[in-house]
Design a protein around this motif. Structure first.
Motif, short mmCIF file in Angstrom:
data_model
loop_
_atom_site.label_atom_id
_atom_site.label_comp_id
_atom_site.label_asym_id
_atom_site.label_seq_id
_atom_site.Cartn_x
_atom_site.Cartn_y
_atom_site.Cartn_z
N GLY A 111 59.70 34.86 33.32
CA GLY A 111 58.84 33.94 32.59
C GLY A 111 57.61 34.68 32.09
N LYS A 112 57.03 34.19 31.02
CA LYS A 112 55.82 34.83 30.49
C LYS A 112 54.83 33.76 30.04
N LYS A 113 53.65 33.81 30.64
CA LYS A 113 52.58 32.90 30.25
C LYS A 113 51.84 33.47 29.05
N MET A 114 51.14 32.62 28.33
CA MET A 114 50.35 33.08 27.20
C MET A 114 49.21 33.97 27.70
N TYR A 273 56.21 42.43 23.92
CA TYR A 273 56.03 41.72 25.19
C TYR A 273 54.57 41.28 25.37
N ASN A 274 53.65 42.13 24.96
CA ASN A 274 52.23 41.83 25.16
C ASN A 274 51.64 40.94 24.08
N THR A 275 52.48 40.49 23.15
CA THR A 275 52.04 39.58 22.09
C THR A 275 52.53 38.17 22.41
N ASP A 276 51.76 37.18 22.03
CA ASP A 276 52.13 35.79 22.30
C ASP A 276 53.17 35.30 21.29
#
Length: 291
Positions: A111-114, A273-276
């Motif tokens: 999962g990835k949060k903003m 990955y590091n971009t929303d």
């Protein structure tokens, strides 16, 4: 057909867990998954002294496993075979990499949060260390996937990701688009005009597409888009095209034992990955089985 014997879903006891479990259920509905492992690692050293003093006699692992069982019961009902694994190790990346090897995991769901809620530091570490494909599910993503975008650089790795994407699209009747982002070599300006350079670059890339279609005739009907990077990074161009085309899934190939690719793709997966972005990002490891 794509077959995955073992899939791992990483949970962190936050609100996104319910979405991840439900997303895993949707994957099992649409693909052939033999078994799913829902995992969580407790970093005991991060627990405060007050917590240890107040709840020292509590079996924390059992409590967390019970919590995960409740979520799985609600959002994974009718899914494939599954197991819940709760560990207590100081290093989450190491234990997860060990689980991948121990259970022969082929796909890990993260999962990835903003960015305003999380730094994403653990996810970046996992991309570097996990020896398997990683499917990143942003908290704002939707389950209904209809359009797939696969950027390629004509390497063996990106062709592997393309074959998987084509297989997936055929299997699930999805729309697939290929994309290539190119740069002009600045050192030749102003010796040749930019117009001539663009024309030559596009001729070269189109010939590569033609060669690709000869090697993989099943790709001849797949539309492709050629984009010049110009004053933006490759990742930025991919994101712009992703949003413009309303794609629901982004697929990239990974290289070697260290999944972060080198050479022409550079740090593209890391930047993405590091971009929303708001769609799932499937980073395809080269050992995935395409049958």
């Amino acid at each position: 057909m794509i077959k995955i014997d073992a899939m791992m879903v990483c949970l962190d006891l936050s609100d996104i867990d319910e979405k991840l479990v439900a997303f895993a259920r949707s994957i099992c509905d649409r693909m052939e998954i033999r078994k799913v492992y829902f995992v969580h690692n407790i970093k005991v050293y991060e627990l405060s002294d007050d917590f240890k003093e107040w709840f020292g006699d509590v079996d924390l692992a059992s409590e967390i496993e019970g919590n995960i069982q409740d979520i799985v019961a609600e959002h994974f009902e009718g899914g494939c075979e599954h197991e819940i694994l709760v560990s207590e190790e100081p290093n989450t990346e190491v234990i997860l990499a060990d689980l991948v090897k121990r259970y022969k995991i082929k796909l890990t769901v993260l999962g990835k949060k903003m960015s305003d809620k999380s730094t994403g530091a653990l996810g970046t570490k996992l991309l570097r260390i996990l020896p398997c494909s990683v499917l990143v599910f942003p908290e704002t993503a939707r389950f209904n996937i209809q359009k797939v975008l696969v950027p390629i650089d004509f390497s063996d790795t990106s062709e592997h990701a393309l074959r998987l994407s084509k297989n997936l699209s055929d299997q699930l009747r999805l729309q697939l688009e290929i994309m290539h982002v190119y740069r002009l070599p600045r050192q030749f300006f102003p010796l040749i005009s930019q117009e001539k350079a663009v024309k030559k670059a596009e001729e070269v890339v189109k010939s590569k597409f033609a060669e690709l279609q000869k090697r993989h005739q099943e790709m001849s009907s797949v539309p492709y888009t050629l984009v010049r990077a110009a004053n933006k990074s490759i990742a930025e161009r991919i994101i712009l095209h992703l949003e413009k085309g309303n794609h629901d899934l982004l697929v990239l190939g990974l290289k070697g034992n260290n999944p972060l690719p080198t050479l022409s793709l550079g740090s593209v997966p890391t930047e993405l990955y590091n971009t929303d972005i708001h769609v799932p990002l499937w980073l395809v490891y080269s050992e995935d089985a395409i049958q």
